[in-house]
Motif scaffolding. Structure first.
Motif, PDB file in Angstrom:
ATOM      1  N   ARG A 101       0.858  47.538 -20.075  1.00 50.80           N
ATOM      2  CA  ARG A 101       1.774  46.809 -19.187  1.00 50.80           C
ATOM      3  C   ARG A 101       2.774  47.757 -18.525  1.00 50.80           C
ATOM      4  N   ARG A 126       8.125  37.847 -23.803  1.00 50.00           N
ATOM      5  CA  ARG A 126       9.101  38.773 -23.198  1.00 50.00           C
ATOM      6  C   ARG A 126       8.438  39.660 -22.147  1.00 50.00           C
ATOM      7  N   VAL A 127       7.239  40.137 -22.455  1.00 51.84           N
ATOM      8  CA  VAL A 127       6.488  40.981 -21.521  1.00 51.84           C
ATOM      9  C   VAL A 127       5.168  40.250 -21.246  1.00 51.84           C
ATOM     10  N   PRO A 128       5.165  39.348 -20.292  1.00 51.66           N
ATOM     11  CA  PRO A 128       3.981  38.493 -20.111  1.00 51.66           C
ATOM     12  C   PRO A 128       2.766  39.308 -19.665  1.00 51.66           C
TER      13      PRO A 128
ATOM     14  N   VAL B  17       7.294  47.518 -12.460  1.00 54.58           N
ATOM     15  CA  VAL B  17       6.583  48.786 -12.267  1.00 54.58           C
ATOM     16  C   VAL B  17       6.072  48.778 -10.834  1.00 54.58           C
ATOM     17  N   ARG B  19       3.629  50.320  -8.094  1.00 61.50           N
ATOM     18  CA  ARG B  19       2.408  51.127  -8.041  1.00 61.50           C
ATOM     19  C   ARG B  19       1.915  51.200  -6.605  1.00 61.50           C
ATOM     20  N   ILE B  26       2.675  47.943  -4.640  1.00 60.40           N
ATOM     21  CA  ILE B  26       2.575  46.701  -5.401  1.00 60.40           C
ATOM     22  C   ILE B  26       3.630  46.709  -6.497  1.00 60.40           C
ATOM     23  N   VAL B  28       4.748  45.207  -9.871  1.00 60.66           N
ATOM     24  CA  VAL B  28       4.203  44.464 -11.009  1.00 60.66           C
ATOM     25  C   VAL B  28       5.354  44.124 -11.961  1.00 60.66           C
ATOM     26  N   PRO B  29       5.639  42.848 -12.167  1.00 62.68           N
ATOM     27  CA  PRO B  29       6.691  42.497 -13.120  1.00 62.68           C
ATOM     28  C   PRO B  29       6.329  42.983 -14.528  1.00 62.68           C
ATOM     29  N   LEU B  30       7.322  43.522 -15.213  1.00 59.86           N
ATOM     30  CA  LEU B  30       7.088  43.938 -16.592  1.00 59.86           C
ATOM     31  C   LEU B  30       7.687  42.905 -17.541  1.00 59.86           C
ATOM     32  N   ALA B  31       8.899  42.506 -17.260  1.00 56.09           N
ATOM     33  CA  ALA B  31       9.561  41.517 -18.127  1.00 56.09           C
ATOM     34  C   ALA B  31       9.391  40.114 -17.547  1.00 56.09           C
TER      35      ALA B  31
END
Lengths: 396, 102
Positions: A101, A126-128, B17, B19, B26, B28-31
Motif C-alpha cells: 500500500r 485505517r489503511v483501506p 502516494v 505515482r 495518480i 493513491v489514498p493511503l489512509a
C-alpha cells in the motif's frame, strides 16, 4: 495552462491510461503468498497443510516479496491480488500488505476471513485496501461449512472474521463454492449476501472445479472430479433465470466466442501473471507447466514480460486432436479450454478437456446453438448461429 | 470552505502516494478518509500535475503561480485563480497540508 475547473479527475486510472493507448507493461499482479491453508476443502486445487514446515521453508521470504512488489509498481501496476492458499497464514502478512500500500498499490485480498483479527481489521480500516476483499463462503451453517473445509470450528472462525470486517466497515464481497454439502443452501446464501452493504450483485459461485494444478495427487483429483456437477446440472444451475441467462449468453457469445486457431494462448495470460509462493512467475494462476514458467529468483518481472512471456504466447499447438477440435471450435470462449486447464487435467498445454467440452455442448444445445448430436468443431456457420440467437434475445 | 493561503507553502499529505504511470499523475489514498470514498484513485490533469510537482514545502503558492504564469506565458491573475481552485480541491480531499511553520 488555464484549467478553469475539474483539476482532479476521479475514477479508474487504468481505463484512462488504456484509452490513450499507453498501457503500462504490467497492470496488475497476482501473488500466491502461500499454498498452505487452514482449511482442507474437499474441492481445492492448491491447498497444502497449514503447518507444513517444509513447504513453509520454501516460501519466498518477506524481502523477496517486497522486491517483487517494488518492481511491479515500477512497471506501472496499480493492483496486487494477494491470494493463496490462505494468504493470512503468512506471519508477515500485515507487513507485506502495508509495504504494498505504501508503494501506492491497491490490494485485492482473497481470504476465508478466519484469520481476520481485531488488529488486522483495524489495519484494513485505517489503511483501506482500495479493492473489496473477497471472502469465500463454504456454507451457511457449521455442519455444511465444515463438511467442505473439514476443520472443526472453521465456521465460527469465518463468522467472527466477517463480523469484524462489518464492524470496522471494511468493504468486502462474498462468493461461494457450490458443493454437495451446501447445494441446498444457495437461496439462503444469496439472501444473506444481499444484506451485506457492499454486494452490488448476486454472489458468484464456483462449481466446475479445477483439478490439482500441482498435479500432486491422483486420489484428490478423483475426489474433485466427483464433486463436479454433470453438464445437465450445470445448465440447470445457469438457467435458473432463463430469460436473463439467454440474453447474457447470447451477448457473451457474440462478443467472445470463435475458433482460436492453433495459437495456444488466445487469452490475456502472460500480459500480466501470477507469482507463486516460491517465486516462480507464471502466465496465469493455473498454468504451472515448467516449460512456461519463469523463476524470479534469478530474474525480474520485466525480463519475463518483455523477453520470455511474449515468446511463450506465440506457441502453437501440434496436437492433432486439439487442431481437429478446439482450434476449429466456434464455441471457444464459451468453453474454458485453455493451456491452464489442459495442464491440470493432462499435464500438457493442448489436450482437449472432455469435461469442459461436454459442459459447453450442453449449454450450446440449451441456447439453440447446437442440435442434438452435433459437434461444435464441425459446424461451418457458427457466427451465423450466434447472430441468430442474439437477434432473438434483442428483439424479445 | 477551506481557506487557501497564497503566502503559505504546502506539501503533499503523508496519507497519499503520488505515482506517475505512463505520464499520468495518480494520487493513491493511503489512509482512510481521503477523497470522497475509500476506494477511489485520483488522476491529475496537466494543470494539477504542474502544480503538484512544485509543492515542496518551501515555495509559496504565490511564487508557484508566478512561476507557472511565466512558464505557460499566461496571465498571472488567471493562473493564480487556477492554483487557488486546485488547492481548494486538494485540501478538501486532505491530499495536501500546509508546511508547518510556513
Amino acid at each position: 495552462m488555464t484549467g478553469g475547473h475539474g483539476f482532479v479527475v476521479k475514477g479508474d486510472p487504468d481505463s484512462r491510461i488504456h484509452r490513450r493507448g499507453r498501457k503500462p507493461l504490467l497492470d496488475r499482479l497476482d501473488v500466491e503468498l502461500t499454498e498452505r491453508c487452514d482449511s482442507d476443502c474437499i474441492h481445492c486445487y492448491i491447498n497444502l497443510p497449514a503447518g507444513n514446515p517444509r513447504v513453509r521453508a520454501r516460501e519466498l521470504p518477506s524481502g523477496e516479496w517486497m522486491r517483487i512488489f517494488r518492481e511491479a509498481a515500477e512497471l506501472g501496476a496499480l493492483t496486487i491480488r494477494m491470494t493463496g492458499g490462505e494468504p493470512l497464514l503468512r506471519d508477515d502478512f500485515s507487513e507485506l500488505y502495508l509495504y504494498a500500500r505504501r508503494l501506492g498499490l491497491k490490494v485485492s485480498l482473497f481470504t476465508n476471513a478466519r484469520r481476520i483479527t481485531p488488529e488486522l481489521a483495524d489495519l484494513l480500516a485505517r489503511v483501506p485496501p482500495l479493492e473489496r476483499i473477497e471472502v469465500t463462503v463454504y456454507g451457511m451453517r457449521a455442519e455444511t461449512y465444515e463438511a467442505v473445509t473439514r476443520v472443526p470450528g472453521s465456521y465460527a472462525g469465518f463468522r467472527r472474521g466477517v463480523a469484524l470486517l462489518l464492524e470496522r466497515k471494511v468493504p468486502f464481497e462474498v462468493k461461494g463454492a457450490l458443493l454437495p454439502p451446501n447445494r441446498g443452501e444457495l437461496d439462503e446464501f444469496e439472501t444473506w449476501a444481499a444484506t451485506l452493504p457492499w454486494m452490488e450483485r448476486s454472489p458468484s459461485c464456483s462449481m466446475f472445479f479445477d483439478l490439482r494444478t500441482r498435479r500432486d495427487s491422483e486420489e484428490k483429483n478423483r475426489r474433485i472430479a466427483a464433486l463436479r456437477p454433470s453438464p445437465e446440472e450445470g445448465v440447470a444451475f445457469f438457467a435458473r433465470k432463463p430469460k436473463s441467462y439467454r440474453r447474457e449468453m447470447a451477448r457473451f457469445c457474440a462478443r467472445f466466442t470463435g475458433p482460436p486457431g492453433d495459437r495456444l494462448f488466445a487469452c490475456g495470460a502472460g500480459q500480466g501473471g501470477c507469482v507463486d509462493a516460491y517465486g516462480v512467475f507464471q502466465l496465469c494462476m493455473l498454468v504451472r507447466h515448467p516449460d512456461v514458467a519463469y523463476d524470479l529468483k534469478g530474474g525480474s518481472l520485466r525480463e519475463a514480460l518483455v523477453d520470455v512471456f511474449p515468446r511463450i504466447r506465440e506457441q502453437r499447438s501440434v496436437n492433432p486432436e486439439y487442431l481437429a477440435r478446439c482450434a476449429r471450435c466456434f464455441l471457444k470462449g464459451l468453453c474454458e479450454q485453455c493451456p491452464g486447464k489442459s495442464w491440470a487435467e493432462h499435464g500438457t498445454l493442448d489436450t482437449p478437456v472432455e469435461y469442459l467440452c461436454r459442459g459447453t455442448h450442453a449449454q450450446a444445445r440449451y441456447l439453440g446453438l447446437l442440435a442434438k448430436g452435433e459437434r461444435a468443431w464441425e459446424v461451418e456457420n457458427g457466427p451465423e448461429r450466434v447472430g441468430r440467437i442474439l437477434a432473438e434475445v434483442e428483439s424479445s | 470552505m477551506t481557506e487557501i493561503r497564497m503566502e503559505a507553502a504546502y506539501i503533499p499529505s503523508e496519507d497519499v502516494v503520488a505515482r506517475e504511470i505512463e505520464g499520468e499523475l495518480i494520487i493513491v489514498p493511503l489512509a482512510a478518509g481521503i477523497g470522497d470514498s475509500d476506494d477511489e484513485l485520483y488522476t491529475m490533469n496537466e494543470t494539477g500535475k504542474a502544480l503538484w510537482a512544485r509543492l515542496d514545502g518551501k515555495t509559496t503558492l504565490r511564487e508557484i503561480a508566478r512561476g507557472l504564469a511565466e512558464e505557460y506565458e499566461a496571465p498571472p491573475g488567471e493562473i493564480e485563480e487556477d492554483v487557488r481552485g486546485l488547492m481548494t480541491e486538494l485540501m478538501r480531499r486532505k491530499m495536501v497540508v500546509v508546511q508547518p511553520g510556513r
